[in-house]
Design a protein around this motif. Structure first.
Motif, PDB file in Angstrom:
ATOM      1  N   LEU A 334     136.486  59.916  35.835  1.00  0.00           N
ATOM      2  CA  LEU A 334     135.926  61.213  35.460  1.00  0.00           C
ATOM      3  C   LEU A 334     134.437  61.279  35.787  1.00  0.00           C
ATOM      4  CD1 LEU A 334     137.068  63.774  34.011  1.00  0.00           C
ATOM      5  CD2 LEU A 334     136.054  62.872  31.916  1.00  0.00           C
ATOM      6  N   LEU A 335     133.757  60.148  35.600  1.00  0.00           N
ATOM      7  CA  LEU A 335     132.321  60.109  35.868  1.00  0.00           C
ATOM      8  C   LEU A 335     132.007  60.214  37.361  1.00  0.00           C
ATOM      9  CD1 LEU A 335     131.185  57.327  33.340  1.00  0.00           C
ATOM     10  CD2 LEU A 335     130.880  59.792  33.127  1.00  0.00           C
ATOM     11  N   GLN A 336     132.990  59.978  38.195  1.00  0.00           N
ATOM     12  CA  GLN A 336     132.767  60.112  39.640  1.00  0.00           C
ATOM     13  C   GLN A 336     132.602  61.569  40.036  1.00  0.00           C
ATOM     14  OE1 GLN A 336     135.994  58.142  41.632  1.00  0.00           O
ATOM     15  NE2 GLN A 336     135.508  56.111  40.775  1.00  0.00           N
ATOM     16  N   PHE A 337     133.109  62.475  39.192  1.00  0.00           N
ATOM     17  CA  PHE A 337     133.072  63.898  39.543  1.00  0.00           C
ATOM     18  C   PHE A 337     132.171  64.728  38.627  1.00  0.00           C
ATOM     19  CE2 PHE A 337     137.225  62.168  40.766  1.00  0.00           C
ATOM     20  CZ  PHE A 337     137.254  62.465  42.115  1.00  0.00           C
ATOM     21  N   TYR A 338     131.820  64.175  37.438  1.00  0.00           N
ATOM     22  CA  TYR A 338     131.063  64.978  36.474  1.00  0.00           C
ATOM     23  C   TYR A 338     129.874  64.187  35.907  1.00  0.00           C
ATOM     24  CZ  TYR A 338     135.178  68.048  36.180  1.00  0.00           C
ATOM     25  OH  TYR A 338     136.221  68.904  36.457  1.00  0.00           O
ATOM     26  N   TRP A 339     128.826  64.942  35.564  1.00  0.00           N
ATOM     27  CA  TRP A 339     127.807  64.439  34.654  1.00  0.00           C
ATOM     28  C   TRP A 339     128.298  64.737  33.246  1.00  0.00           C
ATOM     29  CZ3 TRP A 339     124.041  61.507  36.451  1.00  0.00           C
ATOM     30  CH2 TRP A 339     123.600  61.665  37.772  1.00  0.00           C
ATOM     31  N   VAL A 340     128.434  63.712  32.440  1.00  0.00           N
ATOM     32  CA  VAL A 340     128.981  63.892  31.090  1.00  0.00           C
ATOM     33  C   VAL A 340     127.865  63.656  30.067  1.00  0.00           C
ATOM     34  CG1 VAL A 340     130.696  63.144  29.401  1.00  0.00           C
ATOM     35  CG2 VAL A 340     131.260  63.139  31.842  1.00  0.00           C
ATOM     36  N   THR A 341     127.689  64.631  29.203  1.00  0.00           N
ATOM     37  CA  THR A 341     126.692  64.524  28.138  1.00  0.00           C
ATOM     38  C   THR A 341     127.391  64.755  26.800  1.00  0.00           C
ATOM     39  OG1 THR A 341     124.971  65.414  29.594  1.00  0.00           O
ATOM     40  CG2 THR A 341     124.519  65.414  27.211  1.00  0.00           C
ATOM     41  N   GLY A 342     127.224  63.818  25.895  1.00  0.00           N
ATOM     42  CA  GLY A 342     127.861  63.996  24.593  1.00  0.00           C
ATOM     43  C   GLY A 342     127.818  62.727  23.775  1.00  0.00           C
ATOM     44  N   PHE A 343     128.224  62.829  22.539  1.00  0.00           N
ATOM     45  CA  PHE A 343     128.216  61.678  21.623  1.00  0.00           C
ATOM     46  C   PHE A 343     129.088  62.014  20.416  1.00  0.00           C
ATOM     47  CE2 PHE A 343     124.483  64.338  21.180  1.00  0.00           C
ATOM     48  CZ  PHE A 343     124.590  64.772  19.873  1.00  0.00           C
ATOM     49  N   PRO A 344     129.540  60.980  19.712  1.00  0.00           N
ATOM     50  CA  PRO A 344     130.360  61.230  18.528  1.00  0.00           C
ATOM     51  C   PRO A 344     129.497  61.484  17.295  1.00  0.00           C
ATOM     52  CG  PRO A 344     130.267  58.880  18.961  1.00  0.00           C
ATOM     53  CD  PRO A 344     129.489  59.548  20.069  1.00  0.00           C
ATOM     54  N   ILE A 345     130.017  62.299  16.399  1.00  0.00           N
ATOM     55  CA  ILE A 345     129.393  62.572  15.103  1.00  0.00           C
ATOM     56  C   ILE A 345     130.344  62.061  14.033  1.00  0.00           C
ATOM     57  CG2 ILE A 345     128.539  64.353  13.531  1.00  0.00           C
ATOM     58  CD1 ILE A 345     128.185  66.158  15.988  1.00  0.00           C
ATOM     59  N   GLN A 346     129.816  61.303  13.090  1.00  0.00           N
ATOM     60  CA  GLN A 346     130.645  60.813  11.994  1.00  0.00           C
ATOM     61  C   GLN A 346     130.021  61.238  10.672  1.00  0.00           C
ATOM     62  OE1 GLN A 346     130.039  58.266   9.462  1.00  0.00           O
ATOM     63  NE2 GLN A 346     132.072  58.731   8.644  1.00  0.00           N
ATOM     64  N   MET A 347     130.837  61.695   9.734  1.00  0.00           N
ATOM     65  CA  MET A 347     130.345  62.118   8.430  1.00  0.00           C
ATOM     66  C   MET A 347     131.474  62.115   7.413  1.00  0.00           C
ATOM     67  SD  MET A 347     129.843  66.130   9.515  1.00  0.00           S
ATOM     68  CE  MET A 347     129.059  66.577   7.966  1.00  0.00           C
ATOM     69  N   LEU A 394     131.942  65.749  20.865  1.00  0.00           N
ATOM     70  CA  LEU A 394     131.716  66.932  21.670  1.00  0.00           C
ATOM     71  C   LEU A 394     130.951  66.532  22.923  1.00  0.00           C
ATOM     72  CD1 LEU A 394     131.871  70.036  21.970  1.00  0.00           C
ATOM     73  CD2 LEU A 394     129.678  70.143  20.760  1.00  0.00           C
ATOM     74  N   ALA A 395     131.448  66.952  24.078  1.00  0.00           N
ATOM     75  CA  ALA A 395     130.819  66.600  25.345  1.00  0.00           C
ATOM     76  C   ALA A 395     130.807  67.786  26.282  1.00  0.00           C
ATOM     77  CB  ALA A 395     131.544  65.432  25.998  1.00  0.00           C
ATOM     78  N   SER A 396     129.778  67.841  27.120  1.00  0.00           N
ATOM     79  CA  SER A 396     129.709  68.848  28.195  1.00  0.00           C
ATOM     80  C   SER A 396     129.815  68.120  29.527  1.00  0.00           C
ATOM     81  CB  SER A 396     128.404  69.637  28.117  1.00  0.00           C
ATOM     82  OG  SER A 396     127.289  68.790  28.342  1.00  0.00           O
ATOM     83  N   LEU A 397     130.501  68.755  30.475  1.00  0.00           N
ATOM     84  CA  LEU A 397     130.733  68.152  31.787  1.00  0.00           C
ATOM     85  C   LEU A 397     130.244  69.106  32.874  1.00  0.00           C
ATOM     86  CD1 LEU A 397     133.447  67.658  29.812  1.00  0.00           C
ATOM     87  CD2 LEU A 397     134.021  66.121  31.697  1.00  0.00           C
ATOM     88  N   ALA A 398     129.355  68.609  33.727  1.00  0.00           N
ATOM     89  CA  ALA A 398     128.854  69.396  34.864  1.00  0.00           C
ATOM     90  C   ALA A 398     129.263  68.684  36.137  1.00  0.00           C
ATOM     91  CB  ALA A 398     127.343  69.527  34.789  1.00  0.00           C
ATOM     92  N   ARG A 399     129.996  69.396  37.000  1.00  0.00           N
ATOM     93  CA  ARG A 399     130.528  68.787  38.222  1.00  0.00           C
ATOM     94  C   ARG A 399     129.377  68.481  39.185  1.00  0.00           C
ATOM     95  NH1 ARG A 399     135.463  68.338  40.686  1.00  0.00           N
ATOM     96  NH2 ARG A 399     136.469  69.478  38.978  1.00  0.00           N
ATOM     97  N   HIS A 400     129.500  67.290  39.841  1.00  0.00           N
ATOM     98  CA  HIS A 400     128.492  66.905  40.833  1.00  0.00           C
ATOM     99  C   HIS A 400     128.509  67.895  42.004  1.00  0.00           C
ATOM    100  CE1 HIS A 400     127.757  63.289  38.694  1.00  0.00           C
ATOM    101  NE2 HIS A 400     128.900  62.676  39.006  1.00  0.00           N
ATOM    102  N   GLN A 401     127.317  68.194  42.509  1.00  0.00           N
ATOM    103  CA  GLN A 401     127.217  69.109  43.653  1.00  0.00           C
ATOM    104  C   GLN A 401     127.474  68.341  44.950  1.00  0.00           C
ATOM    105  OE1 GLN A 401     126.893  72.347  43.410  1.00  0.00           O
ATOM    106  NE2 GLN A 401     126.861  72.137  41.159  1.00  0.00           N
TER     107      GLN A 401
END
Length: 401
Positions: A334-347, A394-401
């Motif tokens: 998945l990382l070959q095609f997208y920039w992935v930004t995100g992290f887990p939240i625990q509460m 929660l993560a956001s994915l932006a496809r590599h140009q």
């Protein structure tokens, strides 16, 4: 009472005449147990009076340091804080997870205590006038204040034979706090019941700012050391040059019975209810994401969602290889095609709105790039007595140009 009539044969010329009579009116019995209870009550009143004087003297010497010697129980009776400390059994479910790793079990128990929701903070000017619940009520109601959390964790550690005490002090981030101090072979450990984290005494990342007071089931100790920062404190409370104790050594007063039960009984959490809650939270968060992005479409990446759902359950128990090799390979592809930004939240779970607020504060939804895709996964780990650990990735994915 018995009255007998007697004829008087005294001559009329007699000037004085007297009688002596014994009349039985009844009897009163004083049980020995009542006398003993009266003696114990007197002893307890003496101890409470001593505790009040002790607290005033300590506050006079160090006005800014915390000390609590007595509180009110749920029956409105003033008692010593020492009566809240007693070895109590943790849930068997936690004991069965790491059968051959006692350190991991202690960490898990500390985590369990941290998942119990906290009561809203009240004014600390009421120290000594607070009402404290027993550990049993804290577990059954699934809520407690800072001190009740620390007492519960301390009692769990005592169950394992640990040398444990409740520590009152202040924290850089949390203000007035209650920690648990455990004495190991060659060091002291500081446990934060609100986070479940354990720190060594010299740990620079420990947020504990001051060490003011200690208590266990036997006594209360007030810190009279000039420097009360954790790194500088001598924790050997047997030395009177460092610690002033409430009750003198070999105190002969009656030891009051603990307010805690003999053991804690736990109830199972309904797993179907937990799954329904998870689905409801996930649907709500997805709807909120679209509300927060009114000018842009919200696209969901199903492949990433599947991967995140596999990751979250592993994070709860802190296992080293939290992603199976198959899923790890999928994530790398998945990382070959997208920039992935995100992290887990625990509460801990208190209500859905708290989870919504936590997700919103991440700001991940604010991406203005029109081709951004999103992934959202929710996992809820059930513990006994409806105590829940909520994970949101929660993560956001932006496809590599």
């Amino acid at each position: 009472m018995m009255i007998e009539k007697h004829e008087d044969h005294c001559l009329e010329s007699c000037s004085n005449h007297s009688y002596m009579k014994k009349n039985w009116l009844g009897s009163i019995m004083f049980p020995f147990s009542a006398l003993l209870q009266q003696s114990e009550f007197s002893d307890q009143m003496d101890v409470l009076h001593r505790a009040e004087i002790f607290k005033k003297n300590c506050k006079t010497a160090f006005p800014n340091r915390r000390i609590i010697t007595t509180v009110f129980n749920d029956e409105g009776i003033q008692i010593l804080v020492t009566r809240y400390i007693k070895a109590l059994n943790p849930p068997q479910q936690l004991l069965d997870i790491f059968l051959h790793d006692s350190n991991a079990t202690l960490d898990l128990i500390a985590r369990f205590v941290s998942l119990i929701p906290f009561m809203p903070d009240t004014s600390d000017e009421n120290d000594g006038l607070d009402i404290w619940m027993t550990s049993e009520r804290c577990i059954n109601l699934a809520i407690g204040n800072r001190e009740e959390h620390a007492i519960l964790l301390c009692n769990f550690f005592l169950y394992f034979g640990k040398e444990a005490l409740v520590l009152l002090g202040t924290s850089v981030l949390e203000g007035h706090v209650a920690y648990v101090l455990t004495q190991e072979i060659d060091e002291y450990l500081l446990w934060n019941p609100s986070t479940g984290q354990c720190h060594k005494q010299l740990d620079p990342f420990c947020t504990l700012q001051s060490v003011d007071c200690l208590f266990n089931d036997k006594n209360v100790w007030f810190n009279i050391q000039h420097n009360n920062t954790p790194m500088a404190v001598h924790f050997d409370y047997s030395k009177e040059i460092f610690w002033r104790q409430l009750l003198p050594k070999n105190f002969q007063g009656t030891k009051a019975q603990s307010v805690q039960p003999e053991e804690l009984i736990y109830s199972d959490t309904n797993k179907n209810m937990v799954e329904d809650l998870r689905n409801r939270i996930e649907r709500t968060l997805k709807c909120k994401m679209m509300e927060w992005r009114p000018k842009y479409p919200t696209r969901w990446n199903r492949q990433c969602i599947s991967i995140l759902r596999q990751i979250l359950p592993k994070l709860e128990l802190g296992t080293g290889s939290f992603v199976a090799s198959e899923k790890e390979s999928e994530f790398e592809r998945l990382l070959q095609f997208y920039w992935v930004t995100g992290f887990p939240i625990q509460m801990p779970y208190t209500d859905t709105q708290s989870i919504i607020d936590a997700v919103y504060q991440t700001g991940i939804h604010s991406s203005e790039f029109p081709q951004t895709e999103f992934a959202l996964a929710v996992y809820i780990h059930p513990y006994p007595n409806n105590i829940l650990s909520v994970w949101v990735y929660l993560a956001s994915l932006a496809r590599h140009q």
